[in-house]
Design an enzyme around this catalytic site. Sequence first.
Site, PDB file in Angstrom:
ATOM      1  N   CYS A   3      34.724  23.976  -6.599  1.00 11.50           N
ATOM      2  CA  CYS A   3      35.098  25.181  -7.348  1.00 11.50           C
ATOM      3  C   CYS A   3      33.819  25.784  -7.933  1.00 11.50           C
ATOM      4  CB  CYS A   3      36.154  24.885  -8.408  1.00 11.50           C
ATOM      5  SG  CYS A   3      35.638  23.729  -9.709  1.00 11.50           S
ATOM      6  N   ARG A   9      39.126  22.943 -11.830  1.00  9.60           N
ATOM      7  CA  ARG A   9      39.955  22.766 -10.626  1.00  9.60           C
ATOM      8  C   ARG A   9      39.502  21.623  -9.727  1.00  9.60           C
ATOM      9  NH1 ARG A   9      39.124  28.820  -8.806  1.00  9.60           N
ATOM     10  NH2 ARG A   9      37.170  28.308  -9.862  1.00  9.60           N
ATOM     11  N   ASP A 117      41.647  30.395 -11.207  1.00 11.82           N
ATOM     12  CA  ASP A 117      40.746  29.777 -12.171  1.00 11.82           C
ATOM     13  C   ASP A 117      41.441  29.734 -13.530  1.00 11.82           C
ATOM     14  OD1 ASP A 117      38.753  29.023 -13.882  1.00 11.82           O
ATOM     15  OD2 ASP A 117      37.236  30.351 -13.029  1.00 11.82           O
TER      16      ASP A 117
HETATM   17  P1  4NP Z   1      36.277  25.700 -12.458  1.00 12.98           P
HETATM   18  O1  4NP Z   1      36.491  26.630 -13.736  1.00 12.98           O
HETATM   19  O2  4NP Z   1      35.476  26.493 -11.459  1.00 12.98           O
HETATM   20  O3  4NP Z   1      37.680  25.444 -11.988  1.00 12.98           O
HETATM   21  O4  4NP Z   1      35.568  24.455 -12.936  1.00 12.98           O
HETATM   22  C1  4NP Z   1      35.407  27.216 -14.407  1.00 12.98           C
HETATM   23  C2  4NP Z   1      34.739  26.498 -15.353  1.00 12.98           C
HETATM   24  C3  4NP Z   1      33.689  27.080 -16.056  1.00 12.98           C
HETATM   25  C4  4NP Z   1      33.334  28.369 -15.784  1.00 12.98           C
HETATM   26  C5  4NP Z   1      34.003  29.094 -14.813  1.00 12.98           C
HETATM   27  C6  4NP Z   1      35.047  28.508 -14.125  1.00 12.98           C
HETATM   28  N1  4NP Z   1      32.280  28.974 -16.503  1.00 12.98           N
HETATM   29  O5  4NP Z   1      32.058  30.173 -16.307  1.00 12.98           O
HETATM   30  O6  4NP Z   1      31.623  28.302 -17.292  1.00 12.98           O
END
Ligand code: 4NP
Length: 149
Positions: A3, A9, A117
């Site tokens: 991800c 995720r 997300d």
């Molecule tokens: P992930 O969610 O891609 O599912 O781990 C996110 C976690 C952090 C961030 C963006 C998406 N961020 O911008 O810090």
Amino acid sequence: MVCLGNICRSPLAEGILKDKLDPNRFIVESAGTGGWHVGNPPDPRSVAIAKKRGLDIGDQRAQQFKAVFFDQYDLIFAMDQSNFQDLKALANSQEQLNKLSLLLEAIFPGEGVDVPDPYYGGASGFAEVYDLIDRACSVIAQEINEKFD
Ligand code: 4NP
């Protein structure tokens, strides 16, 4: 399992797929296309929904996806189309590209559906994400067991 941040995720996807496969036969790892959270544990909301469903993902630590993973792993699953495009740009052969797919293709073939997300939302978003990933991983685990029989 890939991800953006490797804290919401893909840690769930790693824990869920691992739980459905024989640990003596398959290695399941996760990573983020971005490096902001490297070394951090999963988001507490991911840890909580996993715990509620019977999985402990609290020992995972975030890492950034490296191009060499295309050689080290047989299958690479992107959580959303943006992750897919970022990974595609890191592949340097057709053989590597063939390893890459969108996770939810397993349950919505040809529809290009993203795992949403959940980072900026509430706990219900994490439950929805868990259930989507779980359904896809059931299909993927069956396919892997057949393919690597
Ligand atoms: P992930 O969610 O891609 O599912 O781990 C996110 C976690 C952090 C961030 C963006 C998406 N961020 O911008 O810090």
